[in-house]
Design an enzyme around this catalytic site. Structure first.
Site, PDB file in Angstrom:
ATOM      1  N   ARG A  66      -8.579   0.978   9.663  1.00 59.89           N
ATOM      2  CA  ARG A  66      -8.087  -0.366   9.949  1.00 59.89           C
ATOM      3  C   ARG A  66      -9.085  -1.157  10.768  1.00 59.89           C
ATOM      4  NH1 ARG A  66      -2.722   0.556   9.408  1.00 59.89           N
ATOM      5  NH2 ARG A  66      -1.104  -0.923   9.805  1.00 59.89           N
ATOM      6  N   ARG A  70      12.411  -4.882   3.915  1.00 58.72           N
ATOM      7  CA  ARG A  70      12.047  -3.461   3.833  1.00 58.72           C
ATOM      8  C   ARG A  70      13.091  -2.572   4.500  1.00 58.72           C
ATOM      9  NH1 ARG A  70       6.103  -1.441   5.213  1.00 58.72           N
ATOM     10  NH2 ARG A  70       6.438  -2.310   7.287  1.00 58.72           N
ATOM     11  N   ARG A 129       1.482  -8.350  14.146  1.00 57.28           N
ATOM     12  CA  ARG A 129       0.763  -7.418  13.274  1.00 57.28           C
ATOM     13  C   ARG A 129      -0.124  -8.161  12.286  1.00 57.28           C
ATOM     14  NH1 ARG A 129       5.765  -4.855  11.176  1.00 57.28           N
ATOM     15  NH2 ARG A 129       4.538  -3.864   9.564  1.00 57.28           N
ATOM     16  N   LYS A 180       0.833  -1.214   0.000  1.00 56.39           N
ATOM     17  CA  LYS A 180       0.000   0.000   0.000  1.00 56.39           C
ATOM     18  C   LYS A 180       0.862   1.257   0.000  1.00 56.39           C
ATOM     19  CE  LYS A 180      -1.970  -0.802   3.975  1.00 56.39           C
ATOM     20  NZ  LYS A 180      -1.284  -2.021   4.462  1.00 56.39           N
ATOM     21  N   ARG A 208      12.585  -1.015   9.583  1.00 54.81           N
ATOM     22  CA  ARG A 208      11.674  -0.368  10.513  1.00 54.81           C
ATOM     23  C   ARG A 208      11.683  -1.115  11.836  1.00 54.81           C
ATOM     24  NH1 ARG A 208       5.791   0.757   8.252  1.00 54.81           N
ATOM     25  NH2 ARG A 208       5.211  -0.537  10.018  1.00 54.81           N
TER      26      ARG A 208
HETATM   27  P1  ADP Z   1       1.966  -1.679   8.540  1.00 54.62           P
HETATM   28  O1  ADP Z   1       0.774  -1.542   7.650  1.00 54.62           O
HETATM   29  O2  ADP Z   1       3.157  -2.227   7.824  1.00 54.62           O
HETATM   30  O3  ADP Z   1       1.707  -2.332   9.870  1.00 54.62           O
HETATM   31  P2  ADP Z   1       1.837   1.150   9.226  1.00 54.62           P
HETATM   32  O4  ADP Z   1       2.957   2.111   9.039  1.00 54.62           O
HETATM   33  O5  ADP Z   1       0.590   1.381   8.475  1.00 54.62           O
HETATM   34  O6  ADP Z   1       2.506  -0.230   8.885  1.00 54.62           O
HETATM   35  O7  ADP Z   1       1.476   1.046  10.787  1.00 54.62           O
HETATM   36  C1  ADP Z   1       2.443   0.826  11.774  1.00 54.62           C
HETATM   37  C2  ADP Z   1       1.765   0.736  13.150  1.00 54.62           C
HETATM   38  O8  ADP Z   1       1.080   1.981  13.434  1.00 54.62           O
HETATM   39  C3  ADP Z   1       0.695  -0.344  13.284  1.00 54.62           C
HETATM   40  O9  ADP Z   1       1.230  -1.587  13.634  1.00 54.62           O
HETATM   41  C4  ADP Z   1      -0.191   0.255  14.382  1.00 54.62           C
HETATM   42  O10 ADP Z   1       0.373   0.074  15.674  1.00 54.62           O
HETATM   43  C5  ADP Z   1      -0.169   1.747  14.097  1.00 54.62           C
HETATM   44  N1  ADP Z   1      -1.276   2.175  13.195  1.00 54.62           N
HETATM   45  C6  ADP Z   1      -1.181   2.677  11.931  1.00 54.62           C
HETATM   46  N2  ADP Z   1      -2.400   2.972  11.428  1.00 54.62           N
HETATM   47  C7  ADP Z   1      -3.303   2.657  12.388  1.00 54.62           C
HETATM   48  C8  ADP Z   1      -4.727   2.708  12.490  1.00 54.62           C
HETATM   49  N3  ADP Z   1      -5.472   3.148  11.448  1.00 54.62           N
HETATM   50  N4  ADP Z   1      -5.303   2.289  13.639  1.00 54.62           N
HETATM   51  C9  ADP Z   1      -4.579   1.855  14.669  1.00 54.62           C
HETATM   52  N5  ADP Z   1      -3.241   1.762  14.658  1.00 54.62           N
HETATM   53  C10 ADP Z   1      -2.589   2.156  13.526  1.00 54.62           C
END
Ligand code: ADP
Ligand code: ZN
Length: 224
Positions: free
Chosen positions: A88, A127, A171, A13, A160
């Protein structure tokens, strides 16, 4: 265009959204990037969110929604957005609908990146992210021109913090539980479009651009 990207971590994404930003000038709003900025800046939001992120858990809905809402409403009025990482959960999807309905700028389409577990693990393990600007790279799929250095800004590249095997597993488990209701939310509204997330970033990008063109969302001068 007002588009949300859905799919597990490692589905691509963020990488596709960065191409949409660079080649089409679309505003890319990434909840994870905004949260990581807040953590770095040590704001009250960052302190609270950082704990959940380090464990691979979701940040509470109310915090993330408050962080995203104004930005999205503002972009919805203007040139639109590609939203990456939000919503999410079903509660976040409902909150987003409400905010955008009030602004009379609803989501046009939800694109689901359907991706196999083997592909996800491979991508997350390789990554590399720029500490300065957040640009994504991959050790083998998308290496930078100079080892360890960001092509865009010269910043240093590193894995990361939450791309460790145990955190990845957590996750993915969290994502599996939360994604189904979000997909159902957009399916019910007739907005869901599923793509094969195992393909290359370029292939997914090309297919999305073709779909946007069919929708009439690309104006002259923004053609890639
Ligand atoms: P990925 O999709 O690879 O897990 P992101 O950068 O989108 O990476 O998110 C990293 C972390 O940030 C998630 O594991 C979560 O803890 C938090 N996070 C991001 N977006 C949300 C969301 N919409 N709701 C709750 N937590 C979020
Ligand atoms: Zn950079």
């Amino acid at each position: 265009m007002r588009v949300v990207l859905l799919g597990p971590p490692g589905a691509g994404k963020g990488s596709v959204a960065q191409l949409l930003r660079d080649r089409l000038g679309v505003l890319h709003i990434a909840s994870g990037d905004l949260l990581r900025e807040a953590v770095k800046a040590n704001t009250p939001l960052g302190i609270e969110a950082g704990r959940a992120m380090a464990r691979g858990e979701l940040v509470p809905d109310a915090l993330v929604t408050a962080m995203i809402r104004d930005r999205v409403v503002q972009a919805g009025h203007g040139r639109g957005f590609v939203l990456d990482g939000f919503p999410r959960t079903a509660a976040q999807a409902v909150a987003l609908d409400e905010a955008l309905a009030a602004a009379q700028a609803p989501v046009d389409r939800a694109v689901y990146f359907k991706t196999s577990p083997a592909m996800i693990v491979k991508r997350l393990a390789g990554r590399r992210v720029c500490a300065a600007c957040g640009q994504n790279y991959h050790a083998t799929n998308r290496p930078p021109r100079r080892d360890g250095v960001c092509d865009r800004c010269g910043g240093a590249l590193a894995p990361r913090a939450d791309d460790q095997p145990e955190t990845i597993a957590r996750r993915l488990a969290v994502d599996e539980a939360q994604t189904a209701p979000v997909l159902a939310h957009y399916e019910r509204r007739g907005l869901l479009h599923t793509m094969d997330g195992d393909q290359s970033v370029e292939a997914v990008f090309d297919q999305m651009v073709a779909a946007f063109r069919r929708q009439g969302w690309l104006q002259q001068g923004t053609e890639p």
